[in-house]
Design an enzyme around this catalytic site. Structure first.
Site, PDB file in Angstrom:
ATOM      1  N   CYS A 115       0.668  -1.445   0.177  1.00  0.00           N
ATOM      2  CA  CYS A 115       0.043   0.354  -0.022  1.00  0.00           C
ATOM      3  C   CYS A 115       0.909   1.126  -0.105  1.00  0.00           C
ATOM      4  CB  CYS A 115      -0.759  -0.048   0.967  1.00  0.00           C
ATOM      5  SG  CYS A 115      -1.816   1.453   1.186  1.00  0.00           S
ATOM      6  N   CYS A 123      -1.038   7.192   7.067  1.00  0.00           N
ATOM      7  CA  CYS A 123      -2.045   6.413   7.268  1.00  0.00           C
ATOM      8  C   CYS A 123      -1.854   5.167   8.150  1.00  0.00           C
ATOM      9  CB  CYS A 123      -2.379   5.326   6.123  1.00  0.00           C
ATOM     10  SG  CYS A 123      -4.655   4.987   5.957  1.00  0.00           S
ATOM     11  N   CYS A 126      -3.612   0.453   8.492  1.00  0.00           N
ATOM     12  CA  CYS A 126      -2.856  -0.712   9.229  1.00  0.00           C
ATOM     13  C   CYS A 126      -1.346  -0.784   9.306  1.00  0.00           C
ATOM     14  CB  CYS A 126      -2.139  -1.066   7.452  1.00  0.00           C
ATOM     15  SG  CYS A 126      -3.711  -1.871   6.482  1.00  0.00           S
ATOM     16  N   TYR A 316     -24.419 -12.253  22.126  1.00  0.00           N
ATOM     17  CA  TYR A 316     -23.783 -12.081  21.545  1.00  0.00           C
ATOM     18  C   TYR A 316     -24.470 -12.365  19.672  1.00  0.00           C
ATOM     19  CZ  TYR A 316     -21.482 -10.259  25.649  1.00  0.00           C
ATOM     20  OH  TYR A 316     -21.239 -10.043  26.677  1.00  0.00           O
ATOM     21  N   GLU A 340     -29.000 -11.090  21.674  1.00  0.00           N
ATOM     22  CA  GLU A 340     -28.149  -9.921  21.293  1.00  0.00           C
ATOM     23  C   GLU A 340     -29.263  -8.352  21.560  1.00  0.00           C
ATOM     24  OE1 GLU A 340     -25.924  -9.021  18.847  1.00  0.00           O
ATOM     25  OE2 GLU A 340     -27.247  -6.946  19.073  1.00  0.00           O
ATOM     26  N   CYS A 415     -12.145 -11.040  19.024  1.00  0.00           N
ATOM     27  CA  CYS A 415     -11.457 -10.221  18.721  1.00  0.00           C
ATOM     28  C   CYS A 415     -10.290  -9.586  19.268  1.00  0.00           C
ATOM     29  CB  CYS A 415     -12.780  -9.636  17.277  1.00  0.00           C
ATOM     30  SG  CYS A 415     -13.535  -8.254  18.716  1.00  0.00           S
TER      31      CYS A 415
END
Ligand SMILES: C[S@@+](CC[C@H](N)C(=O)[O-])C[C@H]1O[C@@H](n2cnc3c(N)ncnc32)[C@H](O)[C@@H]1O
Length: 459
Positions: A115, A123, A126, A316, A340, A415
């Site tokens: 990139c 940026c 990432c 969730y 949820e 995550c």
């Protein structure tokens, strides 16, 4: 491989820790109490350049180095490299942040960044553009291992930790992102934010985002907007949602493939995963990587190993992905309850579970109180609990309530490995142990990683 990072003035002496402005030796600015605020440390080392040997990777997209007794979190580097760093932020006594601005001795995993917008000072989207995909997965595995040992209390020799790998998802490291939020500057020009900054870096493209989605946002101006959300569904329809400067959605439009004018009103998007179609609210949660839903459903189903007649909680639940995928294994004698908080996601889940009489959707908060009430109403011990909380994790109170159920399997989709590590510690104290942890490279080029952990009663 040493790499040039754009024009830089010559600096023959920086390698010996000497700043170019001649203010040597640099001193830590003395803390001065700002009325009503936290100590103002002044610029400290900010802007200073020096040479370091880079140590291990840390959670958050940087590696750890040491210089003059201080920890330096170095972005754009790799463990084992010899680099020149420039300090970008010095606000804490114990550590500062820096970018590697010149590579003197490169690690074998270093590659040219695909990139053109990434790199020091550019940026901030990432973290690992300069690392081979295999190298990125090794870094991610190291981070997960560290969180499971340091926060989760597991032994480094525990096979769950020792044998942990981060698995590749199909599709390669670019164009995987099917949902993204782009920032918009005061002139209405879209882009992404510089690392740890509100500055918007203007972009023509974002190579990790599906091209049609990136271009739908980046090829036009958005006067008055603060940000734009974009999502591309499995049929290629691109939904853009304009947000105002407070982050409130103000309008949505849908572009069907091949069209450049909004042709359909905003509605639910169609996603395909686990061999079937799913409805998702335009702005509702869906896995970001185009291949992640399939991979995670397979991993969750494998870990949960749901049997006929069992009771499954999907906490969730979003649009009901995991509950819907596990329901056939529970059969019509089983029961699957998806919980949820978001009303739109619940409506999508209702639609997605419509043909599964054993599955139901409960709208509500997953917290200790709500969960205790739900378990009472359920009237039986769940056999399997699947939970996929937001980044902050389930937290200690919810984890304790879940451990108290005595479910034979808790499948934790995470995550953030730090949140997973903290919650694993709570489960362990309450009588569960991790029997398996798998990592998935669901966010290539970034420091994010998805994990699926199977927790089972210790005894
Ligand atoms: C990481 S997403 C997982 C969605 C789903 N499992 C999937 O893979 O598509 C987390 C979901 O939890 C919901 N959520 C966040 N906090 C919640 C809470 N305290 N109680 C219930 N749901 C919550 C969000 O609305 C979101 O849909």
């Amino acid at each position: 491989m040493a790499e040039a990072e754009g024009p830089r003035p010559p600096h023959p002496s920086h390698a010996r820790g000497e700043p170019r402005d001649g203010a040597f030796p640099p001193r830590l600015a003395r803390s001065a109490r700002v009325p009503g605020g936290r100590p103002d440390r002044g610029p400290g080392w900010t802007g200073r350049e020096f040479e370091v040997t880079v140590g291990p990777v840390a959670h958050g997209g940087h590696c750890v180095a040491r210089f003059e007794g201080r920890v330096v979190f170095v972005r754009h580097s790799l463990p084992g490299e010899r680099v020149v760093v420039r300090v970008t932020e010095d606000r804490q006594p114990g550590y500062c942040r820096a970018d590697a601005v010149e590579v003197l001795e490169a690690a074998p995993d270093r590659v040219e960044r695909p990139c053109p917008y990434s790199g020091p000072g550019r940026c901030g989207g990432c973290d690992w553009q300069h690392v081979s995909p295999e190298g990125q997965r090794r870094l991610a595995a190291d981070v997960v291992r560290e969180q499971l040992t340091r926060l989760g209390g597991l032994d480094a020799g525990d096979p769950v930790v020792r044998d942990l790998v981060v698995e590749e998802l199909p599709g390669g490291p670019l164009r995987w992102r099917s949902r993204a939020r782009f920032a918009v500057d005061r002139t209405g020009t879209p882009g992404l934010r510089r690392h740890r900054s509100h500055d918007v870096v203007v972009l023509d493209d974002c190579p990790i985002t599906v091209e049609t989605a990136a271009l739908a946002v980046l090829s036009r101006r958005w006067p008055g907007a603060g940000a734009v959300d974009v999502a591309v569904d499995s049929a290629g329809a691109v939904t853009t949602t304009r947000l105002d400067r407070r982050g409130v959605p103000t309008s949505t439009r849908v572009l069907q493939p091949g069209e450049d004018v909004a042709a359909a009103p905003a509605g639910r998007a169609g996603r395909r995963a686990a061999g079937r179609d799913w409805e998702v609210e335009g702005t509702g949660f869906w896995q970001v990587h185009e291949a992640a839903a399939d991979a995670l459903v397979a991993a969750v189903a494998d870990a949960a190993d749901v049997r006929r007649g069992e009771t499954v909680l999907d906490l969730y639940a979003g649009a009901g992905l995991f509950g819907g995928a596990l329901a056939p294994a529970a059969g019509e004698s089983g029961r699957v309850v998806c919980v949820e908080a978001d009303a739109g996601a619940c409506a999508a889940a209702e639609a997605n579970l419509a043909g599964l009489p054993q599955a139901e959707v409960w709208q509500g908060e997953v917290d200790a109180e709500g969960l205790t009430g739900l378990l009472e109403e359920l009237g039986r011990t769940p056999d399997v609990v699947v939970l996929d909380p937001p980044r902050a994790g389930a937290g200690a109170a919810v984890s304790r309530v879940l451990a108290d159920t005595g479910a034979r399997a808790v499948v934790y989709v995470a995550c953030d490995p730090a949140s997973l590590g903290r919650d694993v510690a709570v489960f362990r104290a309450a009588g569960y142990r991790p029997a398996a942890v798998r990592g998935f490279a669901a966010f290539p080029m970034t420091a994010h990683v998805e994990c699926v952990a199977l927790l089972v009663p210790s005894a």
